[in-house]
Design an enzyme around this catalytic site. Structure first.
Site, PDB file in Angstrom:
ATOM      1  N   HIS A   1       0.672  -1.444  -0.033  1.00  0.00           N
ATOM      2  CA  HIS A   1       0.162  -0.155   0.351  1.00  0.00           C
ATOM      3  C   HIS A   1       1.142   0.955   0.158  1.00  0.00           C
ATOM      4  CE1 HIS A   1      -3.874  -2.196   1.358  1.00  0.00           C
ATOM      5  NE2 HIS A   1      -3.450  -3.022   0.628  1.00  0.00           N
TER       6      HIS A   1
ATOM      7  N   HIS B   1      -3.127   3.189  -4.535  1.00  0.00           N
ATOM      8  CA  HIS B   1      -2.291   4.215  -3.459  1.00  0.00           C
ATOM      9  C   HIS B   1      -1.283   4.493  -4.366  1.00  0.00           C
ATOM     10  CE1 HIS B   1      -4.218   0.232  -0.865  1.00  0.00           C
ATOM     11  NE2 HIS B   1      -4.010  -0.065  -1.777  1.00  0.00           N
TER      12      HIS B   1
END
Ligand code: RB5
Length: 145
Positions: A98, A133
């Site tokens: 992420h 992300h």
């Protein structure tokens, strides 16, 4: 993939185990020190590894001090560095998937050797997922400008 490693005296022992792990797994590395248990200042080593990452000498960095806190703070001061202080494998995987963390920080006086090496292994094997992300990580980079 080439990995930069570094620690102060508080992280020296774990850093040596990480070095051994990288060697055993034929992963190229640069050891930015420290090279003994003598007392040193963690900012010198956090900065050296972070600058090595940003200069492209190494692809990712792993840094260790007693808690991992000081050396992660230092690394994150270097423009472009996203250094994640992790004490568990889930966070280590997420920090890559992420947050696209280009550095990992560990606490040599916090973690057992086996857990620390598992965290290292998970982090090295994880990849950035991109997608939504990407936008968020770009917002982090924008703060550097
Ligand atoms: C050194 O004693 C210790 O302060 C250092 O290793 C680290 O834990 C700092 O955050």
């Amino acid at each position: 993939m080439k990995i930069g490693i570094g620690s102060d005296h508080g992280g020296f022992e774990l850093k040596e185990h990480i070095r051994e792990y990288l060697e055993n797994n034929n992963i190229e590395y640069v050891d930015y020190g420290t090279k003994s248990k003598d007392s040193v200042d963690y900012p010198d080593f956090g900065k050296a590894v972070a600058e090595g990452v940003m200069a492209g000498e190494v692809d990712r960095g792993i840094v260790v001090c007693g808690t991992g806190i000081g050396i992660s703070i230092v690394a994150n001061k270097v423009k472009g560095i996203r250094c994640a202080l992790c004490s568990d494998t889930y966070s280590a995987r997420m920090s890559m998937e992420h947050n696209n963390a280009n550095m990992l920080a560990l606490g040599g006086r916090v973690l057992g050797i086996d857990l620390a090496l598992e965290i290292v292994e998970v982090w090295l094997k994880s990849e950035f997922q991109g997608g939504r992300h990407e936008r968020r990580v770009k917002k982090i980079s924008d703060i550097d400008c």
